[in-house]
Enzyme design. Structure first.
Site, PDB file in Angstrom:
ATOM      1  N   ASP A  98       0.810  -1.062   0.013  1.00 50.84           N
ATOM      2  CA  ASP A  98       0.113  -0.022   0.146  1.00 50.84           C
ATOM      3  C   ASP A  98       0.728   1.241  -0.057  1.00 50.84           C
ATOM      4  O   ASP A  98       0.192   2.334  -0.209  1.00 50.84           O
ATOM      5  CB  ASP A  98      -0.976   0.076   1.264  1.00 50.84           C
ATOM      6  CG  ASP A  98      -0.137  -0.088   2.481  1.00 50.84           C
ATOM      7  OD1 ASP A  98      -0.991  -0.690   3.448  1.00 50.84           O
ATOM      8  OD2 ASP A  98       0.885   0.105   2.861  1.00 50.84           O
ATOM      9  N   HIS A 113       6.315  -7.867  -1.087  1.00 48.23           N
ATOM     10  CA  HIS A 113       5.305  -8.604  -2.438  1.00 48.23           C
ATOM     11  C   HIS A 113       5.013  -7.367  -3.399  1.00 48.23           C
ATOM     12  O   HIS A 113       3.980  -7.318  -3.881  1.00 48.23           O
ATOM     13  CB  HIS A 113       3.910  -8.816  -1.361  1.00 48.23           C
ATOM     14  CG  HIS A 113       4.268 -10.035  -0.517  1.00 48.23           C
ATOM     15  ND1 HIS A 113       3.688 -10.341   0.692  1.00 48.23           N
ATOM     16  CD2 HIS A 113       5.140 -11.077  -0.684  1.00 48.23           C
ATOM     17  CE1 HIS A 113       4.086 -11.488   1.157  1.00 48.23           C
ATOM     18  NE2 HIS A 113       5.031 -11.801   0.433  1.00 48.23           N
ATOM     19  N   CYS A 140       1.078  -0.828 -22.468  1.00 46.16           N
ATOM     20  CA  CYS A 140       2.505  -0.224 -22.813  1.00 46.16           C
ATOM     21  C   CYS A 140       2.579   0.127 -24.399  1.00 46.16           C
ATOM     22  O   CYS A 140       1.537  -0.473 -25.122  1.00 46.16           O
ATOM     23  CB  CYS A 140       3.471  -1.327 -22.506  1.00 46.16           C
ATOM     24  SG  CYS A 140       5.351  -0.948 -22.938  1.00 46.16           S
ATOM     25  N   CYS A 142       4.247  -0.919 -26.358  1.00 45.80           N
ATOM     26  CA  CYS A 142       4.554  -2.085 -27.098  1.00 45.80           C
ATOM     27  C   CYS A 142       2.936  -2.836 -27.649  1.00 45.80           C
ATOM     28  O   CYS A 142       3.078  -3.817 -28.171  1.00 45.80           O
ATOM     29  CB  CYS A 142       5.434  -3.136 -26.601  1.00 45.80           C
ATOM     30  SG  CYS A 142       4.568  -4.083 -24.919  1.00 45.80           S
ATOM     31  N   GLY A 179       1.405  -6.863  13.058  1.00 43.53           N
ATOM     32  CA  GLY A 179      -0.038  -7.064  12.197  1.00 43.53           C
ATOM     33  C   GLY A 179       0.383  -7.882  11.133  1.00 43.53           C
ATOM     34  O   GLY A 179      -0.185  -7.782   9.805  1.00 43.53           O
ATOM     35  N   THR A 180       0.891  -9.330  11.209  1.00 47.54           N
ATOM     36  CA  THR A 180       1.147 -10.325  10.122  1.00 47.54           C
ATOM     37  C   THR A 180       0.546 -11.542  10.717  1.00 47.54           C
ATOM     38  O   THR A 180       0.844 -11.921  12.056  1.00 47.54           O
ATOM     39  CB  THR A 180       2.497 -10.506   9.621  1.00 47.54           C
ATOM     40  OG1 THR A 180       2.406 -11.475   8.265  1.00 47.54           O
ATOM     41  CG2 THR A 180       3.395 -10.891  10.351  1.00 47.54           C
ATOM     42  N   GLU A 207      -3.757 -10.983  17.906  1.00 48.84           N
ATOM     43  CA  GLU A 207      -4.059 -12.175  18.301  1.00 48.84           C
ATOM     44  C   GLU A 207      -2.681 -13.015  18.182  1.00 48.84           C
ATOM     45  O   GLU A 207      -1.983 -12.677  17.490  1.00 48.84           O
ATOM     46  CB  GLU A 207      -5.205 -12.778  17.685  1.00 48.84           C
ATOM     47  CG  GLU A 207      -5.227 -13.044  16.190  1.00 48.84           C
ATOM     48  CD  GLU A 207      -6.351 -13.384  15.374  1.00 48.84           C
ATOM     49  OE1 GLU A 207      -7.458 -13.145  16.025  1.00 48.84           O
ATOM     50  OE2 GLU A 207      -6.370 -13.476  14.248  1.00 48.84           O
ATOM     51  N   ALA A 223      -1.991  -2.107  16.549  1.00 46.30           N
ATOM     52  CA  ALA A 223      -0.429  -1.656  16.278  1.00 46.30           C
ATOM     53  C   ALA A 223      -0.137  -0.361  16.738  1.00 46.30           C
ATOM     54  O   ALA A 223       0.882   0.014  17.451  1.00 46.30           O
ATOM     55  CB  ALA A 223      -0.117  -1.763  15.005  1.00 46.30           C
TER      56      ALA A 223
HETATM   57  N1  APR Z   1      -3.206  -3.995  14.945  1.00 44.77           N
HETATM   58  C1  APR Z   1      -2.307  -5.256  14.893  1.00 44.77           C
HETATM   59  N2  APR Z   1      -2.772  -6.291  14.188  1.00 44.77           N
HETATM   60  C2  APR Z   1      -3.789  -6.364  13.584  1.00 44.77           C
HETATM   61  C3  APR Z   1      -4.506  -5.079  13.394  1.00 44.77           C
HETATM   62  C4  APR Z   1      -4.245  -4.077  14.213  1.00 44.77           C
HETATM   63  N3  APR Z   1      -4.999  -2.956  14.115  1.00 44.77           N
HETATM   64  N4  APR Z   1      -5.582  -5.477  12.731  1.00 44.77           N
HETATM   65  C5  APR Z   1      -5.344  -6.844  12.099  1.00 44.77           C
HETATM   66  N5  APR Z   1      -4.229  -7.359  12.767  1.00 44.77           N
HETATM   67  C6  APR Z   1      -3.535  -8.678  12.573  1.00 44.77           C
HETATM   68  C7  APR Z   1      -4.519  -9.758  12.488  1.00 44.77           C
HETATM   69  O1  APR Z   1      -4.711 -10.320  13.585  1.00 44.77           O
HETATM   70  C8  APR Z   1      -3.632 -10.608  11.455  1.00 44.77           C
HETATM   71  O2  APR Z   1      -2.699 -11.481  12.396  1.00 44.77           O
HETATM   72  O3  APR Z   1      -3.100  -8.346  11.359  1.00 44.77           O
HETATM   73  C9  APR Z   1      -3.027  -9.482  10.583  1.00 44.77           C
HETATM   74  C10 APR Z   1      -3.169  -9.570   9.141  1.00 44.77           C
HETATM   75  O4  APR Z   1      -3.049 -10.804   8.459  1.00 44.77           O
HETATM   76  P1  APR Z   1      -3.450 -10.962   6.811  1.00 44.77           P
HETATM   77  O5  APR Z   1      -4.491 -10.339   6.514  1.00 44.77           O
HETATM   78  O6  APR Z   1      -3.198 -12.298   6.621  1.00 44.77           O
HETATM   79  O7  APR Z   1      -1.996  -9.959   6.351  1.00 44.77           O
HETATM   80  P2  APR Z   1      -0.602 -10.471   6.050  1.00 44.77           P
HETATM   81  O8  APR Z   1      -0.167 -11.271   7.176  1.00 44.77           O
HETATM   82  O9  APR Z   1       0.080  -8.975   5.754  1.00 44.77           O
HETATM   83  O10 APR Z   1      -0.749 -11.284   4.838  1.00 44.77           O
HETATM   84  C11 APR Z   1       0.393 -11.771   4.015  1.00 44.77           C
HETATM   85  O11 APR Z   1      -0.684 -12.530   2.331  1.00 44.77           O
HETATM   86  O12 APR Z   1      -2.353 -12.204   0.827  1.00 44.77           O
HETATM   87  C12 APR Z   1      -1.190 -12.097   1.105  1.00 44.77           C
HETATM   88  O13 APR Z   1       0.374 -10.891  -0.233  1.00 44.77           O
HETATM   89  C13 APR Z   1      -0.669 -10.653   0.893  1.00 44.77           C
HETATM   90  O14 APR Z   1       1.058  -9.700   1.838  1.00 44.77           O
HETATM   91  C14 APR Z   1      -0.016 -10.533   2.017  1.00 44.77           C
HETATM   92  C15 APR Z   1       0.156 -11.802   2.624  1.00 44.77           C
END
Ligand code: APR
Length: 232
Positions: A98, A113, A140, A142, A179-180, A207, A223
């Site tokens: 983003d 990504h 493009c 091309c 946040g992943t 979580e 976050a």
């Molecule tokens: N603060 C902290 N954590 C948060 C918040 C918040 N406000 N809101 C959501 N989360 C957490 C969720 O609990 C979850 O664990 O963020 C995570 C989001 O998970 P995904 O939606 O799976 O995102 P991400 O882990 O970035 O996905 C990885 O998957 O689809 C592909 O390429 C895409 O880069 C992405 C990759």
């Protein structure tokens, strides 16, 4: 709240996922309201879908560009930038496409990504920044379609980007994962490098994740709230 102070570390890596941008109003991919709950990635986010129907894929990405453009960086992004400004050895490795870290003024070492704001022509081997909303022209010179420079499902990651990310994680003394969901590989594997190198490790999430056990400090909350606490 464990007493982690950014000022105690020289080489901090922020490893971020979609939860980093959730408070900006950008939907995450999984969980409630997630993008993949509404859209099937097989129709919008893989090379086969693009080859089959590039216009439909571009319509989807234009909707995402418009939605992201309407959002602003949140306080969490601003803390990451502030820490990077105070502690120059601070690096950002993100899975997010983003561009929000950059809009908050942070330098990003690796966009694992790719980016919603870059396009490429594979025929001409051109990659360029593009922030038009909607993206025009879609073709493009091309005659081929510009392709979003995003790592889609079944794509390989750019090895140069992965190398930069690995180097950052090998050298860090503090890893802050934010946040992943830690379910998409090979990105999910990268924090393990910092663990093996003996860095202090922090996971910020609402979580637990399948890799929470890797982290010494598992801080639960939004976050921006948790980062504000750490930044005191
Ligand atoms: N603060 C902290 N954590 C948060 C918040 C918040 N406000 N809101 C959501 N989360 C957490 C969720 O609990 C979850 O664990 O963020 C995570 C989001 O998970 P995904 O939606 O799976 O995102 P991400 O882990 O970035 O996905 C990885 O998957 O689809 C592909 O390429 C895409 O880069 C992405 C990759």
């Amino acid at each position: 709240m464990s007493r982690i102070r950014f000022s105690d570390f020289e080489r901090i890596v922020f490893f971020t996922g979609a939860g980093m941008s959730a408070e900006s109003g950008i939907p995450t991919y999984r969980g409630k309201g997630g993008i993949w709950a509404e859209y099937d990635y097989e129709d919008y986010a893989c090379q086969r879908a693009f080859d089959r129907d590039p216009e439909r894929v571009w319509d989807f990405h234009d909707r995402r560009r418009a939605a992201v453009r309407a959002c602003e960086p949140n306080d969490g992004h601003r803390v990451v930038t502030a820490v990077q400004e105070r502690r120059p050895g601070t690096l950002v490795v993100t899975q997010n496409i983003d561009g929000m870290h950059q809009r908050a003024g942070a330098a990003v070492t690796a966009e694992l990504h790719g980016s919603l704001w870059r396009v490429r022509c594979d025929a001409d081997e051109i990659v360029r920044d593009d922030d038009t909303v909607p993206m025009t022209p879609r073709k493009c010179s091309c005659g081929g379609y510009w392709r979003p420079d995003i790592v889609w499902f079944e794509d390989s990651l750019d090895h140069r980007v992965v190398c930069r990310a690995r180097e950052a994680l090998e050298a860090c003394d503090l890893l802050v994962s934010i946040g992943t969901s830690a379910v998409v590989y090979p990105a999910a594997e990268l924090p393990r490098i910092a663990v093996q190198r003996g860095a202090v490790t922090v996971e910020i999430n609402l979580e637990d994740t399948p890799l929470s056990h890797l982290y010494q400090h598992r801080l639960r909350g939004k976050a921006s709230d948790v980062l504000a606490e750490l930044n005191r």
